[in-house]
Enzyme design. Structure first.
Site, mmCIF file in Angstrom:
data_model
loop_
_atom_site.group_PDB
_atom_site.id
_atom_site.type_symbol
_atom_site.label_atom_id
_atom_site.label_comp_id
_atom_site.label_asym_id
_atom_site.label_seq_id
_atom_site.Cartn_x
_atom_site.Cartn_y
_atom_site.Cartn_z
ATOM 1 N N MET A 42 32.924 64.882 51.606
ATOM 2 C CA MET A 42 32.828 65.947 52.614
ATOM 3 C C MET A 42 31.617 65.722 53.515
ATOM 4 O O MET A 42 31.190 66.628 54.240
ATOM 5 C CB MET A 42 32.747 67.314 51.930
ATOM 6 C CG MET A 42 33.983 67.614 51.086
ATOM 7 S SD MET A 42 34.293 69.365 50.848
ATOM 8 C CE MET A 42 32.824 69.854 49.984
ATOM 9 N N PHE A 44 27.624 64.666 54.812
ATOM 10 C CA PHE A 44 26.220 64.953 54.508
ATOM 11 C C PHE A 44 25.793 64.060 53.337
ATOM 12 O O PHE A 44 25.370 64.526 52.280
ATOM 13 C CB PHE A 44 25.991 66.438 54.217
ATOM 14 C CG PHE A 44 24.611 66.885 54.657
ATOM 15 C CD1 PHE A 44 24.308 66.979 56.009
ATOM 16 C CD2 PHE A 44 23.619 67.174 53.742
ATOM 17 C CE1 PHE A 44 23.036 67.352 56.438
ATOM 18 C CE2 PHE A 44 22.338 67.546 54.156
ATOM 19 C CZ PHE A 44 22.054 67.642 55.506
ATOM 20 N N HIS A 46 24.367 61.467 50.619
ATOM 21 C CA HIS A 46 23.109 61.242 49.905
ATOM 22 C C HIS A 46 23.305 60.014 49.007
ATOM 23 O O HIS A 46 24.365 59.373 49.044
ATOM 24 C CB HIS A 46 22.725 62.493 49.105
ATOM 25 C CG HIS A 46 23.832 63.037 48.242
ATOM 26 N ND1 HIS A 46 24.369 62.334 47.190
ATOM 27 C CD2 HIS A 46 24.533 64.200 48.307
ATOM 28 C CE1 HIS A 46 25.320 63.043 46.618
ATOM 29 N NE2 HIS A 46 25.461 64.188 47.283
ATOM 30 N N GLY A 48 24.003 59.701 45.980
ATOM 31 C CA GLY A 48 25.171 59.764 45.097
ATOM 32 C C GLY A 48 26.390 59.170 45.794
ATOM 33 O O GLY A 48 27.102 58.313 45.241
ATOM 34 N N HIS A 49 26.624 59.608 47.046
ATOM 35 C CA HIS A 49 27.727 59.042 47.824
ATOM 36 C C HIS A 49 27.521 57.536 48.034
ATOM 37 O O HIS A 49 28.452 56.742 47.937
ATOM 38 C CB HIS A 49 27.818 59.714 49.196
ATOM 39 C CG HIS A 49 28.069 61.191 49.176
ATOM 40 N ND1 HIS A 49 27.144 62.110 49.607
ATOM 41 C CD2 HIS A 49 29.149 61.907 48.779
ATOM 42 C CE1 HIS A 49 27.636 63.332 49.488
ATOM 43 N NE2 HIS A 49 28.860 63.242 48.990
ATOM 44 N N GLY A 159 32.902 60.490 41.839
ATOM 45 C CA GLY A 159 31.684 60.669 41.049
ATOM 46 C C GLY A 159 31.903 61.529 39.818
ATOM 47 O O GLY A 159 32.663 62.499 39.858
ATOM 48 N N LYS A 161 29.742 63.415 38.845
ATOM 49 C CA LYS A 161 29.042 64.663 39.181
ATOM 50 C C LYS A 161 30.027 65.834 39.159
ATOM 51 O O LYS A 161 29.723 66.918 38.669
ATOM 52 C CB LYS A 161 28.404 64.516 40.562
ATOM 53 C CG LYS A 161 28.149 65.804 41.330
ATOM 54 C CD LYS A 161 26.845 66.392 40.958
ATOM 55 C CE LYS A 161 26.493 67.744 41.520
ATOM 56 N NZ LYS A 161 27.174 68.249 42.645
ATOM 57 N N GLN A 165 36.781 67.794 38.539
ATOM 58 C CA GLN A 165 37.536 67.236 39.672
ATOM 59 C C GLN A 165 38.040 65.830 39.351
ATOM 60 O O GLN A 165 39.200 65.483 39.629
ATOM 61 C CB GLN A 165 36.623 67.203 40.896
ATOM 62 C CG GLN A 165 37.134 66.373 42.058
ATOM 63 C CD GLN A 165 36.241 66.501 43.272
ATOM 64 O OE1 GLN A 165 36.261 67.519 43.937
ATOM 65 N NE2 GLN A 165 35.446 65.478 43.567
ATOM 66 N N SER A 198 25.119 67.621 48.318
ATOM 67 C CA SER A 198 24.932 68.020 49.715
ATOM 68 C C SER A 198 24.420 69.454 49.779
ATOM 69 O O SER A 198 23.669 69.823 50.683
ATOM 70 C CB SER A 198 26.255 67.909 50.477
ATOM 71 O OG SER A 198 26.789 66.606 50.340
HETATM 72 P P1 AMP Z 1 31.457 65.623 48.045
HETATM 73 O O1 AMP Z 1 31.041 65.100 49.364
HETATM 74 O O2 AMP Z 1 30.470 66.560 47.427
HETATM 75 O O3 AMP Z 1 32.877 66.132 48.038
HETATM 76 O O4 AMP Z 1 31.457 64.362 47.059
HETATM 77 C C1 AMP Z 1 32.200 63.222 47.356
HETATM 78 C C2 AMP Z 1 32.184 62.295 46.162
HETATM 79 O O5 AMP Z 1 30.849 61.960 45.833
HETATM 80 C C3 AMP Z 1 32.798 62.934 44.905
HETATM 81 O O6 AMP Z 1 33.563 61.963 44.202
HETATM 82 C C4 AMP Z 1 31.580 63.359 44.135
HETATM 83 O O7 AMP Z 1 31.795 63.434 42.744
HETATM 84 C C5 AMP Z 1 30.617 62.244 44.468
HETATM 85 N N1 AMP Z 1 29.236 62.696 44.253
HETATM 86 C C6 AMP Z 1 28.646 63.797 44.771
HETATM 87 N N2 AMP Z 1 27.392 63.916 44.291
HETATM 88 C C7 AMP Z 1 27.187 62.873 43.448
HETATM 89 C C8 AMP Z 1 26.098 62.440 42.624
HETATM 90 N N3 AMP Z 1 24.941 63.110 42.570
HETATM 91 N N4 AMP Z 1 26.272 61.323 41.892
HETATM 92 C C9 AMP Z 1 27.430 60.627 41.926
HETATM 93 N N5 AMP Z 1 28.485 60.977 42.678
HETATM 94 C C10 AMP Z 1 28.383 62.086 43.424
#
Ligand code: AMP
Length: 294
Positions: A42, A44, A46, A48-49, A159, A161, A165, A198
């Site tokens: 989604m 933004f 960081h 993790g992404h 992730g 995280k 999901q 994010s």
């Molecule tokens: P999001 O943008 O929050 O929907 O996350 C997109 C992808 O990045 C998803 O597969 C999340 O699980 C992964 N993700 C988000 N935060 C982290 C993190 N801290 N460590 C590892 N993967 C992450």
């Protein structure tokens, strides 16, 4: 005269916003013999992404990122309109992680007038975040299935995280025989232990301090586990005692589940388990989890 739409490039990344063009582009990539690795987000972005993108870079010749704040997975009272966005910064970070192509559709193009299909992974979506965010996982499963159909990846990187999901998507891929490998990637934390998200951008410096409670509670349980504690209730009590000492936290849940299928573990753990927590610090909902395995 060519009728092809000119390719848009930002920070060296090919950017596509039209779902139809994206699908055509990926059909061509497959015909060219490319192995496609896909990281849906989604935005933004960081670290993790970025870790997912780096893992994808090693597993495909065409690394695709999607940036789409998916309205279907937000509840009416949630943070859809204020969700943080920074397309330019995202593409810069994605470029440095080796991303080839970014798919950035609008909600109107993903959900045109008349759209009415929902994908429900009925059991895995129950409990945990599913109980606190009704409709959330149907929104996630629906958009991920549509993204898979548009991007046609060989490997999908997600992730740990977002642990529930990940299990929802694994189940959907298995149940519907989707021809894609799902790769779960480790949760990345900041130096202070807080899981990168994010949504951390919403936190004031003071709230950011308070947010450490979540990971501290998980670390305490993991330490007890490392010292041989296997009783489910004792592990939960250990984490609860840390959470209870933080008045700023409004807890949604703290639960111990089987790591592979999220079922309730026996009262004495025998298999790998995951301890999951979710709660609000101020207006910001945070989630975290930790694996308890030998
Ligand atoms: P999001 O943008 O929050 O929907 O996350 C997109 C992808 O990045 C998803 O597969 C999340 O699980 C992964 N993700 C988000 N935060 C982290 C993190 N801290 N460590 C590892 N993967 C992450």
């Amino acid at each position: 005269m060519s009728t092809a739409t000119p390719t848009t490039r930002l920070h060296g990344i090919e950017v596509i916003d039209s779902p139809a063009r994206m699908q055509q582009r990926m059909i061509q990539a497959r015909a060219d013999g490319k192995r496609i690795a896909f990281v849906p987000t989604m935005g933004f972005l960081h670290e993790g992404h970025v870790s997912l993108l780096k893992a994808g870079r090693e597993r495909g010749d065409l690394l695709v990122l999607s940036i789409f704040v998916n309205p279907m997975q937000f509840g009416a009272s949630e943070d859809l309109s204020r969700y943080p966005r920074d397309l330019d910064g995202d593409l810069r970070k994605a470029a440095s992680a080796g991303t080839d192509l970014a798919f950035c559709p609008t909600p109107e193009s993903m959900y045109p007038v008349g759209f009415q299909t929902r994908v429900e992974v009925t059991e895995v979506q129950k409990g945990l975040c599913g109980d606190h965010r009704p409709g959330h996982f149907a929104g996630v499963a629906t958009v991920v299935l549509k993204l898979i159909n548009l991007v046609q990846p060989h490997v999908l990187l997600l992730g740990e995280k977002d642990y529930q999901q990940l299990q929802v998507i694994r189940r959907m891929v298995r149940d519907l025989a989707l021809p894609v490998e799902v790769l779960g990637c480790p949760l990345i934390r900041d130096d202070d232990g807080v899981a990168l998200s994010s949504r951390n951008a919403y936190l004031s410096p003071h709230e950011r301090e308070q947010a450490r409670t979540l990971s501290q509670a998980l670390f305490a349980a993991r330490q007890a586990f490392a010292h041989g504690e296997r009783r489910r209730d004792a592990l939960l009590d250990r984490a609860h005692s840390i959470l209870a000492a933080q008045p700023a936290l409004r807890l949604d849940y703290l639960e111990l589940r089987d790591a592979s299928d999220l079922t309730l573990p026996p009262s004495t753990l025998t298999d790998p388990a995951v301890l999951l927590v979710a709660g609000f610090i101020g207006r910001t909902r945070l989630i975290d989890n930790i694996l308890l395995a030998r």
